[in-house]
Motif scaffolding. Sequence first.
Motif, PDB file in Angstrom:
ATOM      1  N   ASN A 253       4.941 -11.112 -13.062  1.00 17.12           N
ATOM      2  CA  ASN A 253       4.124 -10.261 -12.199  1.00 17.12           C
ATOM      3  C   ASN A 253       2.863 -10.993 -11.760  1.00 17.12           C
ATOM      4  O   ASN A 253       2.460 -10.919 -10.593  1.00 17.12           O
ATOM      5  N   SER A 257       1.774 -12.267  -7.886  1.00 15.80           N
ATOM      6  CA  SER A 257       0.591 -11.677  -7.265  1.00 15.80           C
ATOM      7  C   SER A 257      -0.054 -12.651  -6.295  1.00 15.80           C
ATOM      8  O   SER A 257      -0.761 -12.239  -5.367  1.00 15.80           O
ATOM      9  N   GLY A 300       0.020  -5.327 -14.225  1.00 14.39           N
ATOM     10  CA  GLY A 300       1.218  -4.488 -14.248  1.00 14.39           C
ATOM     11  C   GLY A 300       1.317  -3.666 -15.516  1.00 14.39           C
ATOM     12  O   GLY A 300       2.414  -3.327 -15.964  1.00 14.39           O
ATOM     13  N   PHE A 333      -0.951  -5.279  -4.789  1.00 13.46           N
ATOM     14  CA  PHE A 333       0.426  -4.837  -4.600  1.00 13.46           C
ATOM     15  C   PHE A 333       1.260  -5.983  -4.055  1.00 13.46           C
ATOM     16  O   PHE A 333       0.739  -6.966  -3.523  1.00 13.46           O
ATOM     17  N   GLN A 334       2.558  -5.852  -4.238  1.00  7.39           N
ATOM     18  CA  GLN A 334       3.510  -6.858  -3.768  1.00  7.39           C
ATOM     19  C   GLN A 334       4.581  -6.182  -2.936  1.00  7.39           C
ATOM     20  O   GLN A 334       4.895  -5.003  -3.144  1.00  7.39           O
ATOM     21  N   PRO A 337       7.842  -5.793  -5.810  1.00  2.07           N
ATOM     22  CA  PRO A 337       7.227  -5.804  -7.138  1.00  2.07           C
ATOM     23  C   PRO A 337       8.245  -5.837  -8.276  1.00  2.07           C
ATOM     24  O   PRO A 337       9.391  -5.390  -8.131  1.00  2.07           O
ATOM     25  N   TRP A 338       7.798  -6.360  -9.393  1.00  2.78           N
ATOM     26  CA  TRP A 338       8.581  -6.321 -10.618  1.00  2.78           C
ATOM     27  C   TRP A 338       8.523  -4.910 -11.205  1.00  2.78           C
ATOM     28  O   TRP A 338       7.647  -4.118 -10.859  1.00  2.78           O
ATOM     29  N   LEU A 344       7.414   0.570 -11.366  1.00  4.79           N
ATOM     30  CA  LEU A 344       6.809  -0.530 -10.618  1.00  4.79           C
ATOM     31  C   LEU A 344       5.572  -1.045 -11.341  1.00  4.79           C
ATOM     32  O   LEU A 344       4.757  -0.272 -11.840  1.00  4.79           O
ATOM     33  N   SER A 346       3.396  -3.375  -9.754  1.00  4.05           N
ATOM     34  CA  SER A 346       2.364  -3.517  -8.713  1.00  4.05           C
ATOM     35  C   SER A 346       2.753  -2.586  -7.573  1.00  4.05           C
ATOM     36  O   SER A 346       3.694  -2.882  -6.836  1.00  4.05           O
ATOM     37  N   THR A 347       2.048  -1.498  -7.429  1.00  5.57           N
ATOM     38  CA  THR A 347       2.483  -0.459  -6.506  1.00  5.57           C
ATOM     39  C   THR A 347       1.850  -0.605  -5.129  1.00  5.57           C
ATOM     40  O   THR A 347       0.652  -0.837  -4.999  1.00  5.57           O
ATOM     41  N   HIS A 348       2.671  -0.454  -4.121  1.00  2.00           N
ATOM     42  CA  HIS A 348       2.204  -0.402  -2.741  1.00  2.00           C
ATOM     43  C   HIS A 348       1.380   0.875  -2.565  1.00  2.00           C
ATOM     44  O   HIS A 348       1.614   1.881  -3.249  1.00  2.00           O
ATOM     45  N   THR A 380      -1.418  -2.978 -11.037  1.00  2.00           N
ATOM     46  CA  THR A 380      -2.076  -4.283 -11.105  1.00  2.00           C
ATOM     47  C   THR A 380      -3.416  -4.138 -10.400  1.00  2.00           C
ATOM     48  O   THR A 380      -3.465  -3.813  -9.215  1.00  2.00           O
TER      49      THR A 380
END
Length: 405
Positions: A253, A257, A300, A333-334, A337-338, A344, A346-348, A380
């Motif tokens: 994670n 990032s 995360g 966020f990604q 994300p993992w 999740l 890393s949340t959008h 994250t």
Amino acid sequence: MTKQESGVVYHHTKPRKTPNMQGVEIAHLNAAIEAALKAYYDFRHSTVEDALRPISKYGKKDTLGMDAAPEITICEALGRYDAGAVVVTEEAGSKSIRFNDSFRPNDPQSFRTVFISDPTDRSNQLKAFLAGFPPKKKIGEILGNPKTLALWEKKYGNPATISGATSAISCIRRGVPIFSIIVNYTTQEFSISCAAGNRKIKLPDERPDNINLGHVLTHGTTITFPSMVGEVGGMRRFVTFLGDVGKVGYQENFNDSGLMSAKDAKKFLHYGIPGGPSRVLYLSSLQPKEKPIGFVLANGEKIGEWIHWLSFVQFAKSQTDDSQPALHLYEVFQDRPWTKEGVLMSTHPNYSVFREYDGRMYVDTSWLLRMPNPSQLRSTLIVAPHDNRWAMRASSQSGYRRIRF
């Protein structure tokens, strides 16, 4: 009336009006203080054998007495204070009654007060540490002792006032953090963050008759959050959790990032297995001046690890301009994300617990409490001093949101 214990005078005072805090917020805070200290002193009176005993019928499969007992005490105390409040903890998930799940921050009936607790943080380190002592020895005879403090710092990082095992409770009211409290098991210290200030006090060996917000404000020392002026080289020095034995996904994670290269991460990482609630204190005056930290990262991790940072972000003020916050918070966020345990890391913003409503940011407790187990929520997050230009640029360039309540 006063009472003398361990060289400290305790004043038994009625709750008083506190600047910038409503009466109900002070009441919530005093209830949380009482719950946390009950759990802490019960733990001090337990034995090593009690603390390390597996509890197979409560919580997770690896739950120990030192996890279950403080959590049960905290949940029971807060539930007795307000039967309508929601208490979120790691072992039990959440304990509450049914609530209206529509999100309307200005309507006090639309959702309930939420207490979120990490009753025993750094449990792996605490378990390994206590295992070196006789089973019948009381915890209170071990923790807080100067010799064992030195041993803890040698094994698990210094200063122990930050690296120690902790218990923490935070409160979200109408979608906004109103306080956090952190009890450091290792050093016998107690910290609070609220609109009335950020303070730390030393706790006596035996539980005093009355410690409340007024006492902490009167007798505590101020926790400040210095700026990064003159510390250009330290702006990228950071603390985050990258995983220990059996913990997978955190390194991945962090790598995805895109905050920095693997080479730079190795160069600038100050500590890779820190505690959760107390991690924000690496940015404070409790961290040695010769080794300032540029930012802390929730990598995360579950909400119980980082929710306690939000009050410090909300209430810590710049030492040079008290109209400005001392800390900035960014949500990372990604695009892909993992996940851990189906959640999740890393949340959008579309799926984030942080929601904008009528021009302000809130913790969307209605969304949080719709989860089967709210304690499993992950994020994250970056917290950095307000003048850390590197963190600001890195976050802005990546399109990360700054979270302001």
